[in-house]
Design a protein around this motif. Structure first.
Motif, PDB file in Angstrom:
ATOM      1  N   GLU A  72      46.872  36.497  58.346  1.00 40.21           N
ATOM      2  CA  GLU A  72      46.432  35.165  58.340  1.00 40.21           C
ATOM      3  C   GLU A  72      45.161  35.187  59.410  1.00 40.21           C
ATOM      4  OE1 GLU A  72      49.488  36.010  58.302  1.00 40.21           O
ATOM      5  OE2 GLU A  72      49.891  34.989  56.487  1.00 40.21           O
ATOM      6  N   ARG A  75      42.165  36.670  57.619  1.00 40.00           N
ATOM      7  CA  ARG A  75      41.924  35.796  56.701  1.00 40.00           C
ATOM      8  C   ARG A  75      40.990  34.754  56.986  1.00 40.00           C
ATOM      9  NH1 ARG A  75      46.635  37.041  53.534  1.00 40.00           N
ATOM     10  NH2 ARG A  75      47.890  35.385  54.679  1.00 40.00           N
ATOM     11  N   GLY A 252      43.421  41.740  47.699  1.00 41.35           N
ATOM     12  CA  GLY A 252      44.558  41.024  48.476  1.00 41.35           C
ATOM     13  C   GLY A 252      44.823  41.973  49.798  1.00 41.35           C
ATOM     14  N   THR A 305      46.843  34.842  46.864  1.00 40.90           N
ATOM     15  CA  THR A 305      47.955  34.244  47.890  1.00 40.90           C
ATOM     16  C   THR A 305      49.446  34.438  47.622  1.00 40.90           C
ATOM     17  OG1 THR A 305      46.089  32.849  48.586  1.00 40.90           O
ATOM     18  CG2 THR A 305      48.374  32.286  49.183  1.00 40.90           C
ATOM     19  N   ARG A 306      49.589  33.982  46.272  1.00 42.24           N
ATOM     20  CA  ARG A 306      51.000  33.993  45.881  1.00 42.24           C
ATOM     21  C   ARG A 306      51.613  35.630  45.716  1.00 42.24           C
ATOM     22  NH1 ARG A 306      54.025  30.515  41.170  1.00 42.24           N
ATOM     23  NH2 ARG A 306      55.829  31.427  41.474  1.00 42.24           N
TER      24      ARG A 306
END
Length: 406
Positions: A72, A75, A252, A305-306
């Motif tokens: 996080e 990101r 990702g 994200t998922r």
């Protein structure tokens, strides 16, 4: 280091504004395939700037040179860094694939030396996986290493290695035992790219780029500590490496220096700018195409994200990373088609001629990180549990597997 994501974002925003060059001020000659060496030198320089500023390796553990923060935090940095010039070329494969694999599978010394070297901008890494005769059967490699006392002697060839000429080390999968089935007799080595006996040849692509390379190994001597993981346990290392490859190609990875892959400007320029430059922004069909692309990218972001959350939480198996890799390829393909359709004949002339050049390299998105066909196989067999395809060489000692023509 303990800092909230929001505090980190504020800190990163201020530091970026004071220290990193704006993307619009970037030297455009660095995008010329003939100026590739200067581009790599600039990549190292920018990575050193991140390191000196305390923003390199945000999610890598602190004991190996990173900040020890969360994806996080990375990101948040990525979001703030979009207006700035960053060392995107170091992302794939150095940080997001090779360094991530070493973090999971390497020795303590390998982690300290190679991850730290990459984060400082001192070293680049590359993958030595594919072989001229191997096709998509990675476990069928025939490049070999034989033990000679305390060293290993490496012989063979690899191909399609992105940026090998600029790298310092390569993760090289080779065969060390021919008496067992193909997956069981492999070992991963860290090979110094410029060691005696290593020959690198650059391959010129249709768009003029010579980034891809082929490598030849002739009696290359490697010390015992060059082994990554266990001797004859290379498939476990390669599997983890492929996981990180698919994750990074799908967008990702938590181990990057800013968001981006060092792609050509034509691939990242807004479609609205392209449509405006050719006088078609008011065309209803063109607006539909722009909307389609936007929708694809929104779905891609949601999928990343998922799947990322599912992998981190253990709710999805590792091979699920192939879903983001597959969708990324499909999105890249469609974007290339849309750009060509919007530009029309201007795709090969004038200031928008780069669109045509980009289209020549369209297939790359379906091959990097493993082909889209391979991704579909992985999803069907290892995520959905569908029956595996038959293999004639399964459980057969590799020395008994027929090679080449029957």
């Amino acid at each position: 280091m303990s800092i909230s994501v929001e505090e980190f974002r504020v800190s990163a925003k201020a530091w970026l504004a004071d220290n990193m060059p704006r993307i619009e001020d970037r030297d455009p000659t660095l995008d010329d395939p003939e100026n590739d060496t200067a581009s790599w030198n600039r990549t190292r320089e920018l990575q050193k700037m991140l390191w000196n500023g305390g923003f390199a390796g945000i999610a890598f553990p602190s004991e190996y040179g990173g900040l020890g923060l969360t994806p996080e935090h990375q990101r948040a940095f990525n979001a703030e860094s979009r207006p700035y010039e960053l060392p995107f070329r170091i992302n794939i494969p150095t940080l997001s694939i090779c360094a991530a694999t070493i973090l999971d599978m390497g020795s303590e010394q390998q982690k300290r030396d190679r991850i730290g070297g990459a984060l400082r901008g001192d070293e680049l890494m590359v993958q030595f996986l594919s072989e001229p005769r191997g096709g998509s059967d990675l476990a069928g490699v025939t490049t070999r290493a034989e033990r000679d006392g305390d060293v290993w002697i490496l012989n063979g060839a690899k191909i399609w290695s992105s940026g090998a000429y600029a790298a310092d080390y390569g993760l090289c999968l080779v065969r060390t035992d021919w008496s067992v089935p193909k997956h069981a007799g492999l070992t991963m080595f860290l090979v110094p790219v410029h060691a005696d006996g290593v020959t690198i040849r650059r391959i010129r692509q249709v768009n003029g780029s010579t980034e891809f390379c082929e490598e030849f190994f002739d009696d290359v001597m490697l010390p015992a500590d060059a082994v990554v993981g266990e001797v004859n346990g290379g498939w476990a290392v390669a599997s983890r490496q492929l996981y990180w490859e698919r994750t990074s190609m799908g967008g990702g990875s938590p181990y990057v220096s800013g968001v981006g892959r060092g792609v050509a400007p034509a691939a990242s320029r807004p479609l609205t700018d392209l449509a405006r430059s050719v006088g078609r922004l008011d065309d209803v069909k063109v607006r539909e195409l722009i909307g389609e692309s936007r929708a694809n990218h929104l779905v891609q972001a949601a999928l990343i994200t998922r799947v990322g959350a599912g992998l981190a939480g253990g709710h999805l198996p590792g091979p699920s990373a192939s879903m983001t890799r597959l969708f990324h390829a499909e999105t890249d393909w469609r974007d290339s088609d849309i750009r060509l359709e919007i530009a029309g004949s201007a795709a090969v002339t004038g200031p928008t001629g780069e669109v045509g050049e980009l289209f020549l390299n369209r297939q790359a998105g379906s091959l990097g990180g493993g082909s889209t066909e391979m991704a579909r196989n992985v999803i069907s067999e290892r995520v959905l549990g569908m029956p595996r395809e038959p293999a004639a060489d399964r459980d057969v000692p590799f020395k008994d597997v027929k090679q080449g023509r029957a």
